[in-house]
Design an enzyme around this catalytic site. Structure first.
Site, mmCIF file in Angstrom:
data_model
loop_
_atom_site.group_PDB
_atom_site.id
_atom_site.type_symbol
_atom_site.label_atom_id
_atom_site.label_comp_id
_atom_site.label_asym_id
_atom_site.label_seq_id
_atom_site.Cartn_x
_atom_site.Cartn_y
_atom_site.Cartn_z
ATOM 1 N N ASP A 1 0.862 -1.188 0.000
ATOM 2 C CA ASP A 1 0.000 0.000 0.000
ATOM 3 C C ASP A 1 0.898 1.238 0.000
ATOM 4 O OD1 ASP A 1 -1.920 1.915 0.256
ATOM 5 O OD2 ASP A 1 -2.687 1.241 2.191
ATOM 6 N N TRP A 2 1.368 1.602 -1.186
ATOM 7 C CA TRP A 2 2.228 2.776 -1.374
ATOM 8 C C TRP A 2 1.339 3.957 -1.747
ATOM 9 C CZ3 TRP A 2 6.774 2.916 -5.493
ATOM 10 C CH2 TRP A 2 7.361 4.192 -5.488
ATOM 11 N N GLU A 3 1.186 4.894 -0.793
ATOM 12 C CA GLU A 3 0.327 6.059 -1.011
ATOM 13 C C GLU A 3 1.161 7.339 -1.027
ATOM 14 O OE1 GLU A 3 -3.201 6.208 1.448
ATOM 15 O OE2 GLU A 3 -3.276 4.034 1.623
ATOM 16 N N PHE A 4 1.443 7.810 -2.210
ATOM 17 C CA PHE A 4 1.258 7.285 -3.559
ATOM 18 C C PHE A 4 2.552 7.566 -4.320
ATOM 19 C CE2 PHE A 4 -3.103 8.214 -2.266
ATOM 20 C CZ PHE A 4 -3.721 7.011 -2.565
#
EC number: 3.2.1.14
Length: 384
Positions: A150-153
């Site tokens: 979950d790489w935001e962003f």
């Protein structure tokens, strides 16, 4: 499995491979593929939450994700703190032998994580390899069935290109590790922006996800179809509108952008919110969608769990309105205005996802529902 000395046809190799993958699954005979064939009904469990994983009703889910663990900023390996070990062990112990069974994934990153750190990790082959090997080691050690990013962003188009390389090398490493250890391959998934192109305000401009890599290397990508509006806006609006005739900020637009970008629908799992957003109205007599607001109606960022919203509505005698255009609810009482989802809107959104041919849906997050009412309605709408 040593087959080098046996002369067999390519089709037999294929059949043997299929047999090996299925027979190498867990002792409960529930392979990764059996779960995926019936769709994904998943949810995130925030580590350290007061809601114990032992209370999760697995009747309504196929996959549960532990959120979140972070990489170390210098070594790029996953940071396993004492509390993280405790959460991970309790999580797996609580879900390992549940009936019906669920698959468990370890989610890395999250909204509060360092995007620049992920950019650095993805920027070189060496950094990616260190990170990938660490995720496999941790996932296997604590007996997870998969890993989730979950790489935001990603902030630039170069980040997006590197993200595609990360997906590719990660998948290849997972495949090779599973073959050597004669175990089912760990699942690889990734939470992504609701739209295939990130257009958040910033100096780098729009940047698009690596759709070919998503198609080829991920088991699925999970567009986060929520947080469209909140108390960072000066006017009330919906957290997760299915449709919005005034803008592109909607689930309908976002999911279609993913499909138009080339991502196959069966590679997408739609995000759903078990929480809403609460504003303080400037004028309690002006209380429709778009009403002027002066900030959050709570002492946090204005977010309210679904169970808290129901409690507020009951105690305050709030007016509850179903918006048939947005496919969302809002309620108001005094100066408080809340946009959220309830059973009918969730049901419609799940059926919408299914009509598009999506793989399934996920919730953020467990512990926010009321007696599993939303989770149950979503599961029934999907038709498990």
């Amino acid at each position: 499995m040593a087959v080098q000395k046996i002369i067999i046809t390519p089709i037999l190799v294929f059949l043997v491979t299929i047999f090996f993958n299925v027979s190498s699954s867990s002792s409960s005979n529930n392979s990764q593929y059996q779960f995926l064939n019936h769709g994904v009904r998943s949810a995130y469990w925030p580590a350290g939450d007061d809601f114990s994983p032992s209370l999760i009703d697995t009747n309504y889910f196929t996959h549960i994700l532990l959120a979140f663990i972070q990489p170390e900023p210098i070594s790029f390996k996953l940071e396993i703190t004492k509390s993280g070990i405790k959460w991970g062990q309790n999580f797996i112990k609580a879900l390992r032998h549940r009936s019906p069974p669920v698959k468990t994934l370890l989610s890395i990153g999250g909204g509060g994580s360092n995007s620049t750190l992920f950019s650095e990790i993805a920027s070189t082959k060496q950094n990616r390899e260190i990170f990938i090997n660490s995720t496999i080691e941790v996932a296997r050690k604590y007996r997870f069935d998969g890993v989730d990013l979950d790489w935001e962003f990603p902030e630039t188009q170069q980040d997006m290109f590197n993200l595609g390389l990360l997906y590719e090398e990660w998948y290849n490493a997972l495949f090779a590790e599973a073959k050597v250890r004669r175990k089912p391959r760990l699942l690889l998934t990734s939470a992504v922006y609701y739209n295939s192109t990130v257009r958040l305000i910033g100096k780098h401009g729009p940047r698009s996800y690596p759709t070919q890599a998503i198609n080829k290397y991920l088991d699925w990508a999970s567009p986060m179809c929520f947080d469209y509006h909140g108390t960072w806006d000066n006017n009330t609006d919906f957290n997760a509108a299915l449709y919005d005739s005034k803008s592109e900020i909607s689930t309908n637009f976002g999911l279609h952008s993913w499909i138009k970008s080339g991502v196959r629908p069966e590679k997408l799992v739609m995000g759903l919110a078990l929480y809403g957003r609460a504003w303080e109205l400037k004028d309690p007599n002006v209380n429709g969608v778009g009403a002027e607001a002066v900030g959050p109606a709570t002492d946090t960022d204005g977010s309210m769990n679904y169970n808290e919203i129901l409690k507020f509505n009951k105690q305050s005698g709030a007016n509850v309105v179903y918006d048939k255009v947005a496919i969302s609810f809002y309620s108001y009482a005094g100066t408080t205005w809340i946009g959220y989802d309830d059973g009918p809107s969730i049901t419609t959104k799940v059926r919408f996802a299914k009509s598009l041919g999506l793989k399934g849906y996920f919730f953020w997050a467990l512990g926010k529902d009321k007696d599993w009412s939303i989770s149950k309605q979503a599961s029934n709408a999907w038709g498990h």
